[in-house]
Design an enzyme around this catalytic site. Structure first.
Site, PDB file in Angstrom:
ATOM      1  N   THR A  15       0.808  -1.218   0.000  1.00  0.00           N
ATOM      2  CA  THR A  15       0.000   0.000   0.000  1.00  0.00           C
ATOM      3  C   THR A  15       0.843   1.271   0.000  1.00  0.00           C
ATOM      4  OG1 THR A  15      -0.115   0.081   2.425  1.00  0.00           O
ATOM      5  CG2 THR A  15      -1.821  -1.193   1.284  1.00  0.00           C
ATOM      6  N   ASP A  16       0.136   2.362  -0.274  1.00  0.00           N
ATOM      7  CA  ASP A  16       0.758   3.678  -0.176  1.00  0.00           C
ATOM      8  C   ASP A  16       0.440   4.243   1.214  1.00  0.00           C
ATOM      9  OD1 ASP A  16      -1.909   4.544  -0.277  1.00  0.00           O
ATOM     10  OD2 ASP A  16      -1.761   5.288  -2.325  1.00  0.00           O
ATOM     11  N   ALA A  17       0.747   5.494   1.446  1.00  0.00           N
ATOM     12  CA  ALA A  17       0.559   6.108   2.765  1.00  0.00           C
ATOM     13  C   ALA A  17      -0.905   6.149   3.203  1.00  0.00           C
ATOM     14  CB  ALA A  17       1.144   7.518   2.773  1.00  0.00           C
ATOM     15  N   ILE A  20      -3.952   2.323   0.518  1.00  0.00           N
ATOM     16  CA  ILE A  20      -4.527   1.856  -0.744  1.00  0.00           C
ATOM     17  C   ILE A  20      -3.427   1.171  -1.543  1.00  0.00           C
ATOM     18  CG2 ILE A  20      -5.545   2.623  -2.939  1.00  0.00           C
ATOM     19  CD1 ILE A  20      -6.836   4.926  -1.332  1.00  0.00           C
TER      20      ILE A  20
END
Length: 147
Positions: A15-17, A20
């Site tokens: 995921t990103d920050a 997601i």
């Protein structure tokens, strides 16, 4: 002929920050599913590379991102063979969320079978071609033109 199904889960590293799934990681999920197709047929890509001196690179891929996957989502990757040629294949892969069955990303993947020594196209090893063909859903067979 059946669609191959592979389950996985979204981990923090995917995921990103915002929690997601980073867009490129859908390609990793699809690669894992294709590897599991071969593994289910008793085929090791490592052994095929060592013994037959071939590899199966992605020649092209088109991805449509429909909905985001999020941290801890359980995913299902469905793979179906659309076309099988002497040295090429086209696979449709869909990443779905298990909880609601929603399509998250849909991919049209074009694969090649190439010689490791020079990168030139070569015919699929028979066991690999048979493993792929098991997951054909109305696949169009592209006849070999070489004799």
């Amino acid at each position: 002929m059946t669609v191959h199904r592979f389950e996985t889960r979204v981990y923090y590293e995917d995921t990103d920050a915002a929690g997601i799934v980073y867009y490129a990681n859908y390609l990793k999920f699809a690669e894992r599913a294709r590897t599991e197709i071969l593994r289910a047929a008793g085929i090791s890509q490592h052994e095929i590379a060592a013994e037959d001196r071939v590899a199966f690179p992605v020649r092209a891929v088109a991805v449509e991102y429909l909905k985001p996957a999020k941290l801890d989502d359980a995913l299902l990757i469905e793979s179906e063979l659309l076309e099988l040629g002497g040295a090429t294949a086209r696979v449709r892969q869909a990443v779905k969320r298990l909880a609601d069955g929603a399509d998250l990303a849909v991919m049209d993947v074009r694969l090649a079978c190439v010689k490791l020594d020079d990168g030139r196209p070569t015919r699929w090893p028979a066991p690999v071609k048979a493993a792929l063909a098991l997951h054909a859903t109305g696949a169009r067979h592209i006849p070999d033109t070489k004799t």
